[in-house]
Scaffold this active site. Structure first.
Site, PDB file in Angstrom:
ATOM      1  N   TYR A  46     -12.433  -1.019  21.233  1.00 48.14           N
ATOM      2  CA  TYR A  46     -11.303  -1.791  21.756  1.00 48.14           C
ATOM      3  C   TYR A  46     -10.052  -1.515  20.914  1.00 48.14           C
ATOM      4  O   TYR A  46      -8.955  -1.330  21.442  1.00 48.14           O
ATOM      5  CB  TYR A  46     -11.597  -3.295  21.784  1.00 48.14           C
ATOM      6  CG  TYR A  46     -10.467  -4.011  22.472  1.00 48.14           C
ATOM      7  CD1 TYR A  46     -10.377  -4.021  23.860  1.00 48.14           C
ATOM      8  CD2 TYR A  46      -9.428  -4.581  21.735  1.00 48.14           C
ATOM      9  CE1 TYR A  46      -9.286  -4.595  24.499  1.00 48.14           C
ATOM     10  CE2 TYR A  46      -8.342  -5.155  22.372  1.00 48.14           C
ATOM     11  CZ  TYR A  46      -8.273  -5.161  23.745  1.00 48.14           C
ATOM     12  OH  TYR A  46      -7.182  -5.713  24.374  1.00 48.14           O
ATOM     13  N   SER A 128       0.897 -12.383  18.278  1.00 49.11           N
ATOM     14  CA  SER A 128       0.654 -12.070  19.685  1.00 49.11           C
ATOM     15  C   SER A 128       0.325 -13.319  20.494  1.00 49.11           C
ATOM     16  O   SER A 128      -0.366 -14.221  20.010  1.00 49.11           O
ATOM     17  CB  SER A 128      -0.523 -11.099  19.777  1.00 49.11           C
ATOM     18  OG  SER A 128      -1.025 -11.056  21.091  1.00 49.11           O
ATOM     19  N   TYR A 152       3.437 -12.524  25.967  1.00 47.80           N
ATOM     20  CA  TYR A 152       2.942 -12.059  27.254  1.00 47.80           C
ATOM     21  C   TYR A 152       3.396 -13.131  28.223  1.00 47.80           C
ATOM     22  O   TYR A 152       3.030 -14.293  28.095  1.00 47.80           O
ATOM     23  CB  TYR A 152       1.424 -11.862  27.240  1.00 47.80           C
ATOM     24  CG  TYR A 152       1.043 -10.510  26.683  1.00 47.80           C
ATOM     25  CD1 TYR A 152       1.667  -9.369  27.160  1.00 47.80           C
ATOM     26  CD2 TYR A 152       0.094 -10.364  25.689  1.00 47.80           C
ATOM     27  CE1 TYR A 152       1.352  -8.107  26.666  1.00 47.80           C
ATOM     28  CE2 TYR A 152      -0.228  -9.111  25.180  1.00 47.80           C
ATOM     29  CZ  TYR A 152       0.410  -7.996  25.687  1.00 47.80           C
ATOM     30  OH  TYR A 152       0.116  -6.767  25.190  1.00 47.80           O
ATOM     31  N   THR A 178       6.830  -8.341  25.518  1.00 43.41           N
ATOM     32  CA  THR A 178       6.151  -7.071  25.817  1.00 43.41           C
ATOM     33  C   THR A 178       6.155  -6.830  27.322  1.00 43.41           C
ATOM     34  O   THR A 178       5.663  -7.649  28.098  1.00 43.41           O
ATOM     35  CB  THR A 178       4.711  -7.103  25.263  1.00 43.41           C
ATOM     36  OG1 THR A 178       4.805  -7.293  23.845  1.00 43.41           O
ATOM     37  CG2 THR A 178       3.973  -5.807  25.556  1.00 43.41           C
ATOM     38  N   ARG A 187      -8.876   1.831  30.745  1.00 39.81           N
ATOM     39  CA  ARG A 187      -9.373   2.047  29.383  1.00 39.81           C
ATOM     40  C   ARG A 187     -10.876   2.326  29.429  1.00 39.81           C
ATOM     41  O   ARG A 187     -11.699   1.406  29.305  1.00 39.81           O
ATOM     42  CB  ARG A 187      -9.067   0.842  28.494  1.00 39.81           C
ATOM     43  CG  ARG A 187      -7.570   0.582  28.317  1.00 39.81           C
ATOM     44  CD  ARG A 187      -7.311  -0.544  27.349  1.00 39.81           C
ATOM     45  NE  ARG A 187      -5.887  -0.833  27.216  1.00 39.81           N
ATOM     46  CZ  ARG A 187      -5.378  -1.784  26.434  1.00 39.81           C
ATOM     47  NH1 ARG A 187      -6.182  -2.551  25.720  1.00 39.81           N
ATOM     48  NH2 ARG A 187      -4.088  -1.981  26.368  1.00 39.81           N
ATOM     49  N   LYS A 260       9.911  -5.085  24.173  1.00 46.40           N
ATOM     50  CA  LYS A 260       8.956  -4.108  23.611  1.00 46.40           C
ATOM     51  C   LYS A 260       8.333  -3.274  24.735  1.00 46.40           C
ATOM     52  O   LYS A 260       7.883  -3.832  25.741  1.00 46.40           O
ATOM     53  CB  LYS A 260       7.860  -4.851  22.844  1.00 46.40           C
ATOM     54  CG  LYS A 260       6.763  -3.964  22.257  1.00 46.40           C
ATOM     55  CD  LYS A 260       5.856  -4.785  21.342  1.00 46.40           C
ATOM     56  CE  LYS A 260       4.770  -3.963  20.683  1.00 46.40           C
ATOM     57  NZ  LYS A 260       3.584  -3.774  21.513  1.00 46.40           N
ATOM     58  N   HIS A 284       2.874   1.349  23.286  1.00 46.15           N
ATOM     59  CA  HIS A 284       1.723   0.466  23.058  1.00 46.15           C
ATOM     60  C   HIS A 284       0.604   1.231  22.346  1.00 46.15           C
ATOM     61  O   HIS A 284      -0.576   0.996  22.574  1.00 46.15           O
ATOM     62  CB  HIS A 284       1.224  -0.082  24.401  1.00 46.15           C
ATOM     63  CG  HIS A 284       0.684  -1.485  24.341  1.00 46.15           C
ATOM     64  ND1 HIS A 284       1.430  -2.599  24.605  1.00 46.15           N
ATOM     65  CD2 HIS A 284      -0.563  -1.949  24.064  1.00 46.15           C
ATOM     66  CE1 HIS A 284       0.686  -3.683  24.504  1.00 46.15           C
ATOM     67  NE2 HIS A 284      -0.542  -3.314  24.159  1.00 46.15           N
ATOM     68  N   ASP A 315       7.571   1.774  17.484  1.00 44.12           N
ATOM     69  CA  ASP A 315       6.160   1.839  17.090  1.00 44.12           C
ATOM     70  C   ASP A 315       5.410   2.860  17.911  1.00 44.12           C
ATOM     71  O   ASP A 315       5.952   3.458  18.839  1.00 44.12           O
ATOM     72  CB  ASP A 315       5.469   0.463  17.100  1.00 44.12           C
ATOM     73  CG  ASP A 315       4.973  -0.011  18.475  1.00 44.12           C
ATOM     74  OD1 ASP A 315       4.770   0.805  19.395  1.00 44.12           O
ATOM     75  OD2 ASP A 315       4.775  -1.239  18.610  1.00 44.12           O
ATOM     76  N   SER A 316       4.173   3.069  17.519  1.00 47.05           N
ATOM     77  CA  SER A 316       3.181   3.958  18.148  1.00 47.05           C
ATOM     78  C   SER A 316       2.968   5.218  17.317  1.00 47.05           C
ATOM     79  O   SER A 316       3.755   6.163  17.371  1.00 47.05           O
ATOM     80  CB  SER A 316       3.551   4.328  19.585  1.00 47.05           C
ATOM     81  OG  SER A 316       3.584   3.156  20.389  1.00 47.05           O
ATOM     82  N   GLY A 317       1.911   5.171  16.510  1.00 45.19           N
ATOM     83  CA  GLY A 317       1.495   6.348  15.761  1.00 45.19           C
ATOM     84  C   GLY A 317       1.832   6.346  14.281  1.00 45.19           C
ATOM     85  O   GLY A 317       1.462   7.276  13.575  1.00 45.19           O
ATOM     86  N   ARG A 319       1.388   6.070  10.594  1.00 41.98           N
ATOM     87  CA  ARG A 319       0.216   6.016   9.705  1.00 41.98           C
ATOM     88  C   ARG A 319       0.577   6.235   8.236  1.00 41.98           C
ATOM     89  O   ARG A 319      -0.250   5.940   7.368  1.00 41.98           O
ATOM     90  CB  ARG A 319      -0.819   7.088  10.106  1.00 41.98           C
ATOM     91  CG  ARG A 319      -1.409   6.913  11.506  1.00 41.98           C
ATOM     92  CD  ARG A 319      -2.268   5.656  11.609  1.00 41.98           C
ATOM     93  NE  ARG A 319      -2.791   5.437  12.948  1.00 41.98           N
ATOM     94  CZ  ARG A 319      -2.157   4.749  13.908  1.00 41.98           C
ATOM     95  NH1 ARG A 319      -0.964   4.202  13.671  1.00 41.98           N
ATOM     96  NH2 ARG A 319      -2.706   4.590  15.094  1.00 41.98           N
ATOM     97  N   GLY A 338       0.548  -0.869  13.898  1.00 37.65           N
ATOM     98  CA  GLY A 338      -0.538  -1.555  14.599  1.00 37.65           C
ATOM     99  C   GLY A 338      -1.902  -1.331  13.977  1.00 37.65           C
ATOM    100  O   GLY A 338      -2.290  -2.003  13.008  1.00 37.65           O
TER     101      GLY A 338
END
Ligand SMILES: Cc1cc2nc3c(=O)[nH]c(=O)nc-3n(C[C@H](O)[C@H](O)[C@H](O)COP(=O)(O)O)c2cc1C
Ligand SMILES: CCCCCCCCCCCCCCC(=O)C(=O)O
Length: 387
Positions: A46, A128, A152, A178, A187, A260, A284, A315-317, A319, A338
């Site tokens: 998940y 969240s 949300y 978002t 998914r 977002k 996301h 955001d996204s990736g 590290r 994230g």
């Protein structure tokens, strides 16, 4: 006491030199691998999984690899100042904890543990709507720490207004709305593991503690959980809002509002026209549209489209410290992180999250210093070359 950024490099090095092992790897790119060993397949996939074939999640990482920092020498970057203020929130470094729902699936301490860790480092925690814990409990765990709230967007206006009022009363200063998850994407990992946390009743801390939502139910959630769960799911998914619904949020939130999930310059311009205060350029983490463009690849054109008319977050990736430096150089005011800290939570609860955050900040600090950047303003497109 709130620990502020500064000296984490020394602290982490001294721990290592003294023979103390960190609670989880100091390299965020390795945390997914070790999390797989400690989590059950359902929760692991998940978190780690993405939409469809995972093409966008991979593209997010590949986009960072296509940019390289060009170190400069003799710039006097011995002392760095990484601090910034985003939409009125001062922070020791341009990093926020991205909103992450259903944290109870990886650690029983869930959101309060992560919120405490964020507060101890001074970084904003973005709570969240899909949290396992109530708004008030997360706020209490945050203490003096900065906190933003992610929405949300419920189709029921009264429930929405109630949630916003609670968030405001609990000290959340900025609203992050978002837009990219008005329904859950395709998914396959979750389907293959028959693992949908919401259906199992995870991530319902906000609605189950909301008096207006509870008032809509004929039986209490304690008496009839499935009905409550389905009512909530149908309220936050399945209906894509439109731009003309944004004034409702402005009416019910007097602080900054951030959209977002923006990936197109025209949507960024529309956010300006709608009077929004900020956007998060985000896909996301590759969890929604498989085959979508890497978030970093659209950042420069979006920054060019809006200029300084609103604040652009990314955001996204992310590290590594170098990833943060690259996103800032390409025009982001700050980044959201994230999965890495969620893996920290899975490994060692609050300590794990803190270790991941401190490591990222120390890495960013060293990367900036050794590449000759003293402040965030020194990071510009001229700091980078295409690989
Ligand atoms: C397990 C998980 C749950 C998430 N839940 C939310 C959420 O509730 N709200 C939201 O806006 N984004 C959510 N996201 C997306 C993150 O906020 C963020 O956009 C994404 O993780 C960034 O990519 P990264 O993981 O590569 O850093 C979630 C991400 C993960 C991994
Ligand atoms: C019968 C249809 C079931 C659909 C289940 C939909 C549940 C929707 C909940 C949406 C919130 C997603 C929160 C977490 C998140 O953003 C992410 O995982 O990414």
């Amino acid at each position: 006491m709130t620990e502020r950024f500064g000296g984490y490099q020394n602290e982490i090095y001294l721990q290592g030199l003294g023979g103390t092992f960190p609670p989880c790897s100091t390299d965020a790119t390795k945390l997914e691998e070790s999390a797989r060993e400690i989590l059950e397949p359902g929760p692991f996939w998940y978190v780690a999984g993405a939409a469809g074939s995972g093409a966008t999640a991979r593209a997010n990482r590949e986009a960072f690899d296509r940019w390289r920092l060009v170190p400069r020498m003799l710039t006097g970057a011995t002392e760095r100042d990484l601090s910034t203020t985003v939409l009125g929130t001062p922070m020791p470094a341009p990093v926020l904890l991205a909103p992450v729902g259903v944290q109870s699936i990886v650690h029983e301490g869930a959101e309060p543990a992560a919120a405490r860790a964020a507060a101890s480092v001074g970084l904003p925690y973005v709570m969240s709507t899909a949290s396992s814990t109530s708004i008030e409990d997360v706020a209490a765990a945050s203490g003096e720490g900065p906190r933003w709230f992610q929405l949300y967007w419920p189709t029921d206006n009264d429930v929405c207004a109630s949630i916003l009022a609670r968030a405001k009363a609990a000290g959340f200063t900025t609203l992050v709305v978002t837009l990219d998850t008005w329904t859950l994407a395709w998914r396959p990992n979750d389907l293959d593991h028959a693992y949908l946390p919401f259906i199992k009743g995870e991530g319902l801390g906000v609605p189950l503690s909301d008096p207006v939502f509870r008032g809509l139910l004929e039986k209490t959630p304690e008496e009839d959980a499935p009905t409550a769960i389905l009512r909530w799911i149908s309220m936050i998914t399945g209906t894509d809002s439109t731009w003309d619904r944004l004034p409702f949020l402005r009416e019910h939130w007097d602080g900054p509002i951030v959209l977002k999930g923006i990936q197109h310059p025209d949507d960024a311009r529309r956010a300006v026209e709608a009077g929004m205060d900020g956007i998060v350029v985000s896909n996301h983490g590759g969890r929604q549209v498989d085959g979508a463009v890497a978030s970093l690849d659209v950042l420069p054109e979006i920054v060019a489209a809006v200029g300084d008319r609103l604040e652009v977050l990314f955001d996204s990736g992310i590290r590594t410290g170098a990833d943060i430096a690259k996103a800032i150089a390409l025009g982001a005011k700050a980044v959201l992180v994230g999965r890495p800290w969620v893996y920290g939570l899975a490994h060692a609860g609050e300590d794990g999250v803190r270790h991941v955050l401190r490591s990222l900040l120390a890495d960013l600090d060293l990367t900036m210093g050794l590449s000759g950047h003293r402040t965030l303003a020194d990071l510009t497109p001229a700091s980078l070359r295409h690989a």
